[in-house]
Design a protein around this motif. Structure first.
Motif, mmCIF file in Angstrom:
data_model
loop_
_atom_site.group_PDB
_atom_site.id
_atom_site.type_symbol
_atom_site.label_atom_id
_atom_site.label_comp_id
_atom_site.label_asym_id
_atom_site.label_seq_id
_atom_site.Cartn_x
_atom_site.Cartn_y
_atom_site.Cartn_z
ATOM 1 N N HIS A 279 -7.004 7.436 -8.499
ATOM 2 C CA HIS A 279 -7.157 8.177 -7.248
ATOM 3 C C HIS A 279 -6.793 9.630 -7.501
ATOM 4 O O HIS A 279 -5.651 9.931 -7.856
ATOM 5 N N ILE B 185 -1.874 0.396 -9.317
ATOM 6 C CA ILE B 185 -3.015 0.839 -8.507
ATOM 7 C C ILE B 185 -4.311 0.401 -9.172
ATOM 8 O O ILE B 185 -4.459 0.504 -10.387
ATOM 9 N N ILE C 193 -3.671 3.424 0.237
ATOM 10 C CA ILE C 193 -4.095 3.048 -1.110
ATOM 11 C C ILE C 193 -3.392 1.741 -1.464
ATOM 12 O O ILE C 193 -2.161 1.699 -1.510
ATOM 13 N N ILE D 107 3.650 2.821 -11.345
ATOM 14 C CA ILE D 107 2.641 3.807 -10.978
ATOM 15 C C ILE D 107 2.801 5.039 -11.868
ATOM 16 O O ILE D 107 3.906 5.395 -12.251
ATOM 17 N N VAL E 201 -1.526 -1.152 -3.396
ATOM 18 C CA VAL E 201 -0.696 -1.163 -4.604
ATOM 19 C C VAL E 201 -0.229 -2.586 -4.887
ATOM 20 O O VAL E 201 -0.211 -3.441 -3.998
ATOM 21 N N LYS F 220 0.845 -1.198 0.000
ATOM 22 C CA LYS F 220 0.000 0.000 0.000
ATOM 23 C C LYS F 220 0.880 1.247 0.000
ATOM 24 O O LYS F 220 2.044 1.206 0.406
#
Length: 136
Positions: free
Chosen positions: A72, A68, A105, A113, A107, A39
């Protein structure tokens, strides 16, 4: 040792997400999430605007990519001012600095990313953004 992903760059146009793909003189730094991360835990963001034009803007940070699930969008600040006028002192500009803790969040370690800031119009002058992501 704490690992982080640090990226920086200029937002090149209003109302457009601009991918951050550099880190100082390093033209292609890794955007791969360390395999041991599950995360994002903390995000540190700094924005500097030169205010060469009158205007105000809200700044948004978009996180997406294979690392992800979904997209977001995070509000990271706002800036505004007036353009300099002959014979008048210009008000000092303030940089926007944020540390966002407990982001939580999820991951996928090992995947890439995408970090993309944006600003709303009108463009108050070319902003520079730096983002550091920390994981757990």
């Amino acid at each position: 040792m704490t690992k982080n992903i640090l990226l920086e760059g200029d937002i090149t146009a209003a109302d457009t997400f601009t991918p951050l793909t550099t880190r100082g003189s390093e033209a292609t730094p890794s955007r791969q999430i360390p395999v041991e991360w599950s995360k994002l835990d903390r995000i540190v963001v700094a924005v500097a605007v030169d205010m060469t034009a009158a205007g105000s803007a809200v700044f948004i940070l978009r996180l997406t990519g294979g690392a992800i699930q979904g997209t977001h969008d995070i509000i990271i600040g706002a800036a505004g001012g007036q353009e300099p006028q002959a014979g008048a002192d210009r008000a000092p500009e303030i940089g926007l600095n944020h540390i966002i803790e407990d982001v939580d969040i999820p991951v996928n370690g090992g995947d890439v990313i995408d970090v993309q800031p944006a600003m709303t119009a009108p463009d108050p002058g070319p902003p520079r953004v730096v983002v550091s992501l920390y994981g757990a």
